[in-house]
Design a protein around this motif. Structure first.
Motif, PDB file in Angstrom:
ATOM      1  N   VAL A  64     -19.248  71.926 -57.801  1.00  0.00           N
ATOM      2  CA  VAL A  64     -19.080  73.279 -58.340  1.00  0.00           C
ATOM      3  C   VAL A  64     -17.791  73.900 -57.796  1.00  0.00           C
ATOM      4  CG1 VAL A  64     -20.098  75.580 -58.527  1.00  0.00           C
ATOM      5  CG2 VAL A  64     -21.579  73.557 -58.464  1.00  0.00           C
ATOM      6  N   ALA A  65     -16.990  74.463 -58.690  1.00  0.00           N
ATOM      7  CA  ALA A  65     -15.727  75.154 -58.374  1.00  0.00           C
ATOM      8  C   ALA A  65     -14.579  74.209 -58.046  1.00  0.00           C
ATOM      9  CB  ALA A  65     -15.902  76.165 -57.242  1.00  0.00           C
ATOM     10  N   SER A  66     -14.797  72.885 -58.155  1.00  0.00           N
ATOM     11  CA  SER A  66     -13.680  71.963 -57.903  1.00  0.00           C
ATOM     12  C   SER A  66     -12.591  72.110 -58.963  1.00  0.00           C
ATOM     13  CB  SER A  66     -14.176  70.515 -57.846  1.00  0.00           C
ATOM     14  OG  SER A  66     -14.764  70.130 -59.078  1.00  0.00           O
ATOM     15  N   ASP A  67     -12.961  72.650 -60.122  1.00  0.00           N
ATOM     16  CA  ASP A  67     -11.969  72.889 -61.172  1.00  0.00           C
ATOM     17  C   ASP A  67     -11.038  74.048 -60.821  1.00  0.00           C
ATOM     18  OD1 ASP A  67     -14.242  74.591 -61.429  1.00  0.00           O
ATOM     19  OD2 ASP A  67     -13.600  75.146 -63.441  1.00  0.00           O
ATOM     20  N   LYS A  68     -11.347  74.770 -59.759  1.00  0.00           N
ATOM     21  CA  LYS A  68     -10.508  75.891 -59.328  1.00  0.00           C
ATOM     22  C   LYS A  68      -9.378  75.444 -58.401  1.00  0.00           C
ATOM     23  CE  LYS A  68     -13.260  78.768 -61.424  1.00  0.00           C
ATOM     24  NZ  LYS A  68     -12.843  79.395 -62.707  1.00  0.00           N
ATOM     25  N   ILE A 200     -26.798  81.905 -49.202  1.00  0.00           N
ATOM     26  CA  ILE A 200     -26.457  80.559 -49.664  1.00  0.00           C
ATOM     27  C   ILE A 200     -27.238  80.286 -50.946  1.00  0.00           C
ATOM     28  CG2 ILE A 200     -26.513  78.100 -49.101  1.00  0.00           C
ATOM     29  CD1 ILE A 200     -26.226  78.908 -46.155  1.00  0.00           C
ATOM     30  N   ASP A 201     -26.539  80.379 -52.069  1.00  0.00           N
ATOM     31  CA  ASP A 201     -27.194  80.170 -53.356  1.00  0.00           C
ATOM     32  C   ASP A 201     -27.227  78.682 -53.696  1.00  0.00           C
ATOM     33  OD1 ASP A 201     -24.617  79.511 -54.235  1.00  0.00           O
ATOM     34  OD2 ASP A 201     -24.269  81.468 -55.150  1.00  0.00           O
ATOM     35  N   ARG A 202     -27.706  78.369 -54.887  1.00  0.00           N
ATOM     36  CA  ARG A 202     -27.882  76.969 -55.276  1.00  0.00           C
ATOM     37  C   ARG A 202     -26.555  76.213 -55.303  1.00  0.00           C
ATOM     38  NH1 ARG A 202     -31.112  75.556 -60.707  1.00  0.00           N
ATOM     39  NH2 ARG A 202     -32.775  76.437 -59.414  1.00  0.00           N
ATOM     40  N   ASP A 203     -25.506  76.835 -55.834  1.00  0.00           N
ATOM     41  CA  ASP A 203     -24.213  76.148 -55.935  1.00  0.00           C
ATOM     42  C   ASP A 203     -23.638  75.831 -54.556  1.00  0.00           C
ATOM     43  OD1 ASP A 203     -24.300  76.177 -58.680  1.00  0.00           O
ATOM     44  OD2 ASP A 203     -23.054  77.971 -58.896  1.00  0.00           O
ATOM     45  N   TYR A 209     -24.589  70.194 -49.239  1.00  0.00           N
ATOM     46  CA  TYR A 209     -25.415  68.994 -49.082  1.00  0.00           C
ATOM     47  C   TYR A 209     -24.620  67.749 -49.472  1.00  0.00           C
ATOM     48  CZ  TYR A 209     -29.035  65.498 -49.757  1.00  0.00           C
ATOM     49  OH  TYR A 209     -29.769  64.339 -49.694  1.00  0.00           O
ATOM     50  N   ALA A 210     -23.863  67.845 -50.569  1.00  0.00           N
ATOM     51  CA  ALA A 210     -23.065  66.697 -51.020  1.00  0.00           C
ATOM     52  C   ALA A 210     -22.023  66.317 -49.974  1.00  0.00           C
ATOM     53  CB  ALA A 210     -22.386  67.027 -52.350  1.00  0.00           C
ATOM     54  N   GLY A 211     -21.412  67.320 -49.360  1.00  0.00           N
ATOM     55  CA  GLY A 211     -20.408  67.046 -48.337  1.00  0.00           C
ATOM     56  C   GLY A 211     -21.002  66.397 -47.103  1.00  0.00           C
ATOM     57  N   ALA A 212     -22.120  66.948 -46.643  1.00  0.00           N
ATOM     58  CA  ALA A 212     -22.768  66.396 -45.454  1.00  0.00           C
ATOM     59  C   ALA A 212     -23.277  64.982 -45.715  1.00  0.00           C
ATOM     60  CB  ALA A 212     -23.909  67.307 -45.021  1.00  0.00           C
TER      61      ALA A 212
END
Length: 216
Positions: A64-68, A200-203, A209-212
């Motif tokens: 999420v937000a990697s397109d930014k 800390i919302d879902r995004d 979690y993906a990073g860890a």
């Protein structure tokens, strides 16, 4: 109050006072670096800050937000930037014309090259002043590549928050949140977000979690 708490308190103070910030990641960023930077981006947005993310290279990610993630330093600003994929020699000329109330920018491809796909055109604002620079997962400023070497003047006089876990970190920040034994940068960013009191919302949770997970 131990040193970690002092550092987090200082980051909270800087972040609360600032109006705009940019988050920088190194060349060839890891999944963890992308996850941490986008999570911080989402969190600062929730605080109402003007914030951007930048990397010297194009980043491919589904987070999420990697397109930014862009390739210029700037948070907001008044200058409209139009970006699209480009290969050397593909454009014959760039022109403009005005028709009534419309300003038309005309991009003409060189003979033998494909015309521009409107779906690949991105619009953003640049030229905004930046109060704080967050540097994530970079042992040195040179690790940022051209986003640093071509813009060194923009680092002068700025608060630089250095968030890293590399053994070789050079402690280049005005604030250095460096933990050389932690398993992921995302965990460090989580503690910053919690210190800032941001929900800390879902995004944000998904990215952290993906990073860890990618680093353990």
């Amino acid at each position: 109050m131990d040193n970690t708490q002092n550092i987090l308190a200082r980051i909270q103070e800087i972040t609360t006072k600032c109006h705009s910030a940019v988050i920088l990641v190194p060349t060839n960023p890891s999944i963890d670096a992308i996850a941490a930077s986008t999570s911080l981006y989402l969190a600062l947005n929730k605080m109402g800050k003007t914030v951007s993310i930048a990397c010297s290279q194009k980043v491919q990610s589904d987070l999420v937000a990697s397109d930014k993630i862009q390739n210029v330093i700037g948070a907001g600003g008044d200058s409209l930037m139009i970006s699209f994929p480009y290969s050397d020699g593909a454009i014959d000329k760039v022109d403009y014309n005005i028709q009534g109330q419309s300003f038309n920018l005309v991009v003409t491809p060189r003979l033998g090259h494909q015309k521009l796909n409107p779906n690949q055109v991105n619009f953003s604002y640049t030229g905004g002043l930046v109060d704080v620079i967050f540097v994530i997962d970079a042992p040195t400023l040179n690790s940022l590549g051209t986003i640093y070497t071509d813009n060194q003047n923009q680092f002068n006089g700025k608060d630089i928050v250095n968030i890293d876990r590399h053994l070789t970190n050079a402690y280049f920040g005005t604030v250095n949140y460096v933990n050389k034994t932690i398993s992921s940068i995302s965990e460090l960013v989580l503690s910053i977000i919690q210190t800032l009191g941001i929900e800390i919302d879902r995004d944000i949770a998904t990215n952290l979690y993906a990073g860890a997970a990618a680093s353990t």
